[in-house]
Design a protein around this motif. Sequence first.
Motif, mmCIF file in Angstrom:
data_model
loop_
_atom_site.group_PDB
_atom_site.id
_atom_site.type_symbol
_atom_site.label_atom_id
_atom_site.label_comp_id
_atom_site.label_asym_id
_atom_site.label_seq_id
_atom_site.Cartn_x
_atom_site.Cartn_y
_atom_site.Cartn_z
ATOM 1 N N SER A 2 35.645 35.373 29.203
ATOM 2 C CA SER A 2 34.706 35.464 30.320
ATOM 3 C C SER A 2 33.627 34.400 30.189
ATOM 4 O O SER A 2 33.249 34.005 29.081
ATOM 5 C CB SER A 2 34.069 36.849 30.373
ATOM 6 O OG SER A 2 33.334 37.090 29.188
ATOM 7 N N THR A 3 33.142 33.936 31.317
ATOM 8 C CA THR A 3 32.064 32.951 31.337
ATOM 9 C C THR A 3 30.830 33.572 31.968
ATOM 10 O O THR A 3 30.930 34.416 32.853
ATOM 11 C CB THR A 3 32.473 31.706 32.148
ATOM 12 O OG1 THR A 3 32.808 32.100 33.488
ATOM 13 C CG2 THR A 3 33.657 31.010 31.502
ATOM 14 N N ARG A 5 27.815 33.567 34.352
ATOM 15 C CA ARG A 5 27.473 32.904 35.615
ATOM 16 C C ARG A 5 26.035 32.393 35.554
ATOM 17 O O ARG A 5 25.117 33.124 35.184
ATOM 18 C CB ARG A 5 27.628 33.883 36.781
ATOM 19 C CG ARG A 5 27.354 33.257 38.148
ATOM 20 C CD ARG A 5 27.810 34.203 39.238
ATOM 21 N NE ARG A 5 27.105 35.468 39.164
ATOM 22 C CZ ARG A 5 25.966 35.724 39.822
ATOM 23 N NH1 ARG A 5 25.420 34.784 40.583
ATOM 24 N NH2 ARG A 5 25.377 36.895 39.718
ATOM 25 N N ARG A 6 25.839 31.139 35.884
ATOM 26 C CA ARG A 6 24.511 30.555 35.861
ATOM 27 C C ARG A 6 23.844 30.728 37.212
ATOM 28 O O ARG A 6 24.398 30.349 38.243
ATOM 29 C CB ARG A 6 24.577 29.068 35.516
ATOM 30 C CG ARG A 6 23.220 28.376 35.480
ATOM 31 C CD ARG A 6 23.372 26.871 35.340
ATOM 32 N NE ARG A 6 22.083 26.205 35.322
ATOM 33 C CZ ARG A 6 21.377 25.909 36.406
ATOM 34 N NH1 ARG A 6 21.811 26.266 37.611
ATOM 35 N NH2 ARG A 6 20.219 25.276 36.298
ATOM 36 N N ASP A 118 19.830 37.264 42.992
ATOM 37 C CA ASP A 118 20.693 36.442 42.145
ATOM 38 C C ASP A 118 20.111 35.061 41.901
ATOM 39 O O ASP A 118 20.848 34.087 41.706
ATOM 40 C CB ASP A 118 22.081 36.314 42.778
ATOM 41 C CG ASP A 118 22.807 37.648 42.822
ATOM 42 O OD1 ASP A 118 22.588 38.457 41.896
ATOM 43 O OD2 ASP A 118 23.584 37.882 43.767
ATOM 44 N N GLU A 184 20.638 32.993 33.064
ATOM 45 C CA GLU A 184 21.670 34.031 32.950
ATOM 46 C C GLU A 184 21.205 35.370 33.489
ATOM 47 O O GLU A 184 22.005 36.299 33.624
ATOM 48 C CB GLU A 184 22.101 34.168 31.481
ATOM 49 C CG GLU A 184 22.760 32.901 30.943
ATOM 50 C CD GLU A 184 22.911 32.908 29.428
ATOM 51 O OE1 GLU A 184 22.535 33.944 28.823
ATOM 52 O OE2 GLU A 184 23.381 31.907 28.872
#
Length: 246
Positions: A2-3, A5-6, A118, A184
């Motif tokens: 998993s990465t 999300r920026r 977000d 993050e």
Amino acid sequence: MSTVRRMRKVGLLGGTFDPVHAGHLALAHAAQTQLGLDELRFIPAGQPWQKPTLRTPIEHRLAMLRLALADAKQSQANGHWQIDERELQHVEASRVLIRHPTYTVDTLRSLRQELGQDVSLIWLLGTDQLVNLPTWHDWESLLTLCHFAYVPRLKTDGQTYVYPPAIQALLGERTTNRASALGESASGYFFSLQMAPHAISSTQIRAGGSAWHQLAQPNANQASNLLVPQTVLDYIQQHQLYTVAL
């Protein structure tokens, strides 16, 4: 694998900017380079409740800020720097400032409503402001709305600031040394910026009073001209601002 999300990172620099000076711009540049901001908003204060006696009309403070940012954009290509005027509430017809307090927590809530959940909001400030954070209106809500990136500063007498217990506890729990962590999550961290000390404040500049005219003389100490951008100094002289110490 998993990465993470920026999120988009938006820096926020509030103040009376009375006048805007080299210290403000140095803080903005430090935050820009160290945090990798996608956007930086300068938020001139409307009527901050802790400074109820603002003397300089908002049109002058705003004009000086526009000049300073225009210079910064030309010299450093900071095209993503902008002025956010949401705290400047005017009577539409006469542009007279409505005299009621403005609070940082309300500004942040307004920004959240505009930008959504977000986006990482990062409020920039100095240690001198951080130690007083518990005096801010509804201060315990602030970390739910933004991160804080601060510049360590010494007192005018060279002594270090002593954080109140509540701030010490928060710094112990919520400090990160990773700039990427501020992208993050939308809020909740403290981050210490590295910046050369600037022994300058708007109060000191205003206290210069009638000495302002000396800064523009050909034989004046060139270092003095770095207190404010040249275009701002020209504006101060043109409009005879700060001719009496405030």
